[in-house]
Design a protein around this motif. Sequence first.
Motif, mmCIF file in Angstrom:
data_model
loop_
_atom_site.group_PDB
_atom_site.id
_atom_site.type_symbol
_atom_site.label_atom_id
_atom_site.label_comp_id
_atom_site.label_asym_id
_atom_site.label_seq_id
_atom_site.Cartn_x
_atom_site.Cartn_y
_atom_site.Cartn_z
ATOM 1 N N LYS A 127 -46.987 12.507 -7.814
ATOM 2 C CA LYS A 127 -47.536 12.571 -9.158
ATOM 3 C C LYS A 127 -46.388 12.518 -10.169
ATOM 4 C CE LYS A 127 -51.601 15.202 -7.749
ATOM 5 N NZ LYS A 127 -51.577 14.590 -6.448
ATOM 6 N N ASN A 128 -46.632 11.882 -11.290
ATOM 7 C CA ASN A 128 -45.610 11.727 -12.338
ATOM 8 C C ASN A 128 -44.311 11.141 -11.783
ATOM 9 O OD1 ASN A 128 -46.870 13.014 -14.856
ATOM 10 N ND2 ASN A 128 -47.276 14.501 -13.228
ATOM 11 N N ARG A 140 -50.427 22.593 -10.507
ATOM 12 C CA ARG A 140 -51.842 22.896 -10.753
ATOM 13 C C ARG A 140 -52.533 21.672 -11.336
ATOM 14 N NH1 ARG A 140 -50.110 28.452 -13.645
ATOM 15 N NH2 ARG A 140 -49.712 29.652 -11.767
ATOM 16 N N GLU A 141 -53.808 21.540 -11.049
ATOM 17 C CA GLU A 141 -54.598 20.415 -11.550
ATOM 18 C C GLU A 141 -54.507 20.354 -13.076
ATOM 19 O OE1 GLU A 141 -56.717 17.065 -11.200
ATOM 20 O OE2 GLU A 141 -56.219 18.285 -9.468
ATOM 21 N N GLY A 142 -54.131 19.194 -13.598
ATOM 22 C CA GLY A 142 -54.064 18.983 -15.037
ATOM 23 C C GLY A 142 -52.852 19.599 -15.732
ATOM 24 N N GLU A 143 -51.962 20.225 -14.984
ATOM 25 C CA GLU A 143 -50.807 20.904 -15.582
ATOM 26 C C GLU A 143 -49.777 19.879 -16.071
ATOM 27 O OE1 GLU A 143 -47.830 24.620 -14.471
ATOM 28 O OE2 GLU A 143 -48.764 23.496 -12.845
ATOM 29 N N ASP A 144 -49.237 20.126 -17.244
ATOM 30 C CA ASP A 144 -48.160 19.306 -17.770
ATOM 31 C C ASP A 144 -46.954 19.430 -16.830
ATOM 32 O OD1 ASP A 144 -46.795 17.947 -20.285
ATOM 33 O OD2 ASP A 144 -45.453 19.545 -19.602
ATOM 34 N N TYR A 145 -46.369 18.294 -16.447
ATOM 35 C CA TYR A 145 -45.314 18.321 -15.428
ATOM 36 C C TYR A 145 -44.064 19.047 -15.899
ATOM 37 C CZ TYR A 145 -43.825 16.799 -10.836
ATOM 38 O OH TYR A 145 -43.458 16.771 -9.514
#
Length: 122
Positions: A37-38, A93-98
């Motif tokens: 992710k990211n 966490r789901e939706g957490e800013d990286y």
Amino acid sequence: MIKFLKILFVLLLANLASYSQISTKEVEKLLYKYDIKNPDIVLRIGILESGWFKSNKAINHKNIFGFETGKKHFDTYDEAVLAYKTRIESRLREGEDYYKFLLRIKYAADKRYIWKLKHIKL
């Protein structure tokens, strides 16, 4: 004697290849391959932690994320990316800013770490 030298040369090249630097594009491909992710941020983490993948840790130990605890020597760059996924990304966490995530887990002691990541030009 020439046959022996040819074999020795091939072995030397094979050994050097195992200690070669990985490129930014190759790391980026691995990040996508393992569904990180990211990936743009994680690529910057690798760049910052390894000096654009030129550090001793990155070249000789395939440790492109600068891991200091647990397994620090990897046989392949794939292993290093999978270690990042299980050690670090698994805590996202789901939706957490990286960037907030990296601060929450205290990924780096450097207070300017996030600023540095944001200012790496790809």
